[in-house]
Design an enzyme around this catalytic site. Structure first.
Site, PDB file in Angstrom:
ATOM      1  N   HIS A  72      -4.648  -3.417   6.147  1.00 20.24           N
ATOM      2  CA  HIS A  72      -4.451  -3.747   4.689  1.00 20.24           C
ATOM      3  C   HIS A  72      -5.832  -3.986   4.220  1.00 20.24           C
ATOM      4  CE1 HIS A  72      -3.115  -5.221   1.118  1.00 20.24           C
ATOM      5  NE2 HIS A  72      -3.531  -6.248   1.197  1.00 20.24           N
ATOM      6  N   ASP A  86       0.825  -1.052   0.010  1.00 19.30           N
ATOM      7  CA  ASP A  86      -0.056  -0.124  -0.029  1.00 19.30           C
ATOM      8  C   ASP A  86       0.932   1.424  -0.085  1.00 19.30           C
ATOM      9  OD1 ASP A  86      -2.391  -1.775   0.333  1.00 19.30           O
ATOM     10  OD2 ASP A  86      -1.505  -1.981   2.185  1.00 19.30           O
TER      11      ASP A  86
HETATM   12  P1  NAX Z   1      -1.683 -18.735  -3.751  1.00 18.62           P
HETATM   13  O1  NAX Z   1      -2.983 -19.371  -3.631  1.00 18.62           O
HETATM   14  O2  NAX Z   1      -0.983 -18.526  -4.979  1.00 18.62           O
HETATM   15  O3  NAX Z   1      -0.674 -19.150  -2.813  1.00 18.62           O
HETATM   16  C1  NAX Z   1      -0.991 -19.509  -1.227  1.00 18.62           C
HETATM   17  C2  NAX Z   1      -0.390 -20.871  -1.157  1.00 18.62           C
HETATM   18  O4  NAX Z   1      -0.770 -20.893   0.324  1.00 18.62           O
HETATM   19  C3  NAX Z   1      -0.964 -22.013  -1.863  1.00 18.62           C
HETATM   20  O5  NAX Z   1       0.271 -22.864  -2.380  1.00 18.62           O
HETATM   21  C4  NAX Z   1      -1.409 -23.011  -0.625  1.00 18.62           C
HETATM   22  O6  NAX Z   1      -1.507 -24.251  -0.783  1.00 18.62           O
HETATM   23  C5  NAX Z   1      -0.591 -22.242   0.549  1.00 18.62           C
HETATM   24  N1  NAX Z   1      -1.255 -22.777   1.823  1.00 18.62           N
HETATM   25  C6  NAX Z   1      -2.673 -22.506   2.207  1.00 18.62           C
HETATM   26  N2  NAX Z   1      -2.963 -23.022   3.509  1.00 18.62           N
HETATM   27  C7  NAX Z   1      -1.571 -23.117   3.878  1.00 18.62           C
HETATM   28  C8  NAX Z   1      -1.383 -23.322   5.213  1.00 18.62           C
HETATM   29  N3  NAX Z   1      -2.076 -23.819   6.326  1.00 18.62           N
HETATM   30  N4  NAX Z   1       0.113 -23.682   5.505  1.00 18.62           N
HETATM   31  C9  NAX Z   1       1.074 -23.619   4.323  1.00 18.62           C
HETATM   32  N5  NAX Z   1       0.723 -22.883   3.221  1.00 18.62           N
HETATM   33  C10 NAX Z   1      -0.547 -22.873   2.951  1.00 18.62           C
HETATM   34  O7  NAX Z   1      -1.845 -17.050  -3.100  1.00 18.62           O
HETATM   35  P2  NAX Z   1      -0.808 -16.053  -3.213  1.00 18.62           P
HETATM   36  O8  NAX Z   1      -1.380 -15.135  -4.340  1.00 18.62           O
HETATM   37  O9  NAX Z   1       0.509 -16.348  -3.038  1.00 18.62           O
HETATM   38  O10 NAX Z   1      -1.264 -15.186  -1.951  1.00 18.62           O
HETATM   39  C11 NAX Z   1      -0.974 -15.599  -0.781  1.00 18.62           C
HETATM   40  C12 NAX Z   1      -1.831 -14.768   0.274  1.00 18.62           C
HETATM   41  O11 NAX Z   1      -1.221 -13.243   0.312  1.00 18.62           O
HETATM   42  C13 NAX Z   1      -3.133 -14.608   0.133  1.00 18.62           C
HETATM   43  O12 NAX Z   1      -3.907 -14.802   1.542  1.00 18.62           O
HETATM   44  C14 NAX Z   1      -3.531 -13.215  -0.486  1.00 18.62           C
HETATM   45  O13 NAX Z   1      -4.762 -12.609  -0.072  1.00 18.62           O
HETATM   46  C15 NAX Z   1      -2.222 -12.426   0.255  1.00 18.62           C
HETATM   47  N6  NAX Z   1      -1.987 -11.147  -0.237  1.00 18.62           N
HETATM   48  C16 NAX Z   1      -1.567 -10.174   0.708  1.00 18.62           C
HETATM   49  C17 NAX Z   1      -1.331  -8.792   0.356  1.00 18.62           C
HETATM   50  C18 NAX Z   1      -0.756  -8.010   1.338  1.00 18.62           C
HETATM   51  O14 NAX Z   1      -0.444  -6.787   1.017  1.00 18.62           O
HETATM   52  N7  NAX Z   1      -0.957  -7.998   2.762  1.00 18.62           N
HETATM   53  C19 NAX Z   1      -1.106  -8.430  -0.977  1.00 18.62           C
HETATM   54  C20 NAX Z   1      -1.107  -9.620  -2.067  1.00 18.62           C
HETATM   55  C21 NAX Z   1      -2.142 -10.826  -1.621  1.00 18.62           C
HETATM   56  O15 NAX Z   1      -3.171 -10.622  -2.040  1.00 18.62           O
END
Ligand code: NAX
Length: 326
Positions: free
Chosen positions: A185, A157
């Site tokens: 966020h 952000d």
């Molecule tokens: P992806 O769906 O590509 O990757 C997430 C990964 O986490 C998957 O491979 C899944 O198998 C794994 N996972 C799920 N549960 C798990 C657990 N209990 N232990 C370990 N791994 C686990 O998502 P991605 O685009 O990489 O985003 C990840 C997270 O970042 C999401 O929650 C997303 O909303 C968040 N974000 C946060 C942002 C921020 O500014 N704070 C911005 C970007 C993003 O939206």
């Protein structure tokens, strides 16, 4: 060579981690003289994909990458770590309310918070997985490590805000400083243009267009994530990873004098925020590695209303997950 720094990344087969891992292994965060031991955590069904990521990391022949552990156990992943990027979480599905997302992802951070007790004595955790502020609160509450070791990511952000102000003012991004993003966020975050500077002057003086600042700027930053999804068909990944790296660097390197960065940390009541909430604040890191909230920044009544709204939103999120807090 120094001892390797042990860095865990959760959600290591996901799209954000796909960028974080390679940049950490190349020495872009912890320095070109610090070897890295990566500890990658995934859920069991994603372990095969994670092996593919590890094959690629290996194929880069990074001189600093001394070891990789791949696991579906948080206890194993966090054993002896110095830092963790907590990225793994389920993304928000179509039609899903924020409260559903909180309830869906919250439990992940209970177990992982407990597992953080296995970290090294200096372990630090940063949370990216959404809703990152409240997930960080859950992890902090379920672990025994000091509260100041926890943070959640507001840096994407901040970076979005700086880019937008640079573009509008026709100045380089490096000229935009003192960019605080207050609160959560979420699309209620408040990117504080009133205290931001462009080329050392107050941003409102340089841009001189209050309605653009109050309406277009704030809404563009708040809704940028959704706009990226609309355009790309997937949520921000490389920019989120880049922000995660900036976030950690801003906590381990001294902040240039007079400037600050946006980091969500455990409130000690600064600016009247409830103690214990993970709140986006302007932060300065000192030469000794400790950090503090920059206090005393002024806010107009208009800005204070935005601040109060995002404070209220975080209180409500805490209420939704209160059964997950210790
Ligand atoms: P992806 O769906 O590509 O990757 C997430 C990964 O986490 C998957 O491979 C899944 O198998 C794994 N996972 C799920 N549960 C798990 C657990 N209990 N232990 C370990 N791994 C686990 O998502 P991605 O685009 O990489 O985003 C990840 C997270 O970042 C999401 O929650 C997303 O909303 C968040 N974000 C946060 C942002 C921020 O500014 N704070 C911005 C970007 C993003 O939206």
């Amino acid at each position: 060579m120094a001892n390797p720094i042990r860095v865990a990344v959760t959600g290591a087969a996901g799209q954000i981690a796909y960028s974080i891992l390679f940049r950490v292994a190349s020495g872009q965060v912890f320095g070109q003289d610090r070897p890295v031991h990566l500890k990658m955590l995934e859920i069991t069904p994603a372990m095969k994909a994670l092996q593919g990521v590890a094959m690629e990391l290996s194929d880069c022949a990074f001189p600093l990458l001394t070891k990789m552990d791949l696991t579906d156990s948080a206890e194993e992943a966090f054993d002896g770590i110095n830092w963790v990027f907590m990225v793994g979480a389920k993304p928000r599905g179509p039609g899903m309310e924020r409260a559903d997302l909180i309830l869906g992802n919250g439990p992940i951070f209970v177990g992982q918070g407990r597992a953080l007790n296995r970290g090294a004595s200096d372990v630090r955790a940063m949370v990216v997985g959404n809703p990152c502020n409240t997930n960080c609160l859950i992890a902090m509450s379920n672990s025994d490590i000091p509260k100041d070791r926890f943070s959640a990511m507001m840096r994407l952000d901040q970076n979005r805000s700086q880019s937008l102000l640079a573009d509008k003012s026709g100045q380089p991004v490096s000229a935009v400083t003192n960019m605080a993003v207050w609160g959560n966020h979420s699309n209620n975050q408040y990117p504080d243009f009133e205290n931001a500077k462009i080329g050392g002057k107050p941003a409102p003086q340089v841009i001189n267009d209050q309605s653009w600042l109050q309406e277009t700027f704030v809404k563009t930053v708040q809704n940028r994530g959704a706009e990226v999804i609309k355009a790309r068909g997937a949520s921000s990944a490389a920019s989120a990873a880049n922000a995660a790296l900036d976030h950690v660097k801003s906590l381990i390197q001294p902040t240039p004098a007079g400037d600050w960065n946006s980091v969500a940390v455990c409130s000690d009541g600064q600016y009247g925020v409830d103690k214990g909430l993970i709140f986006g604040y302007p932060i300065q890191t000192k030469a000794d590695g400790s950090y503090g909230v920059v206090e005393g920044l002024p806010m107009s009544p208009w800005a204070k209303a935005k601040f109060d709204a995002v404070h209220e939103e975080l209180r409500k999120e805490r209420e939704v997950v209160k059964h997950l807090l210790k």
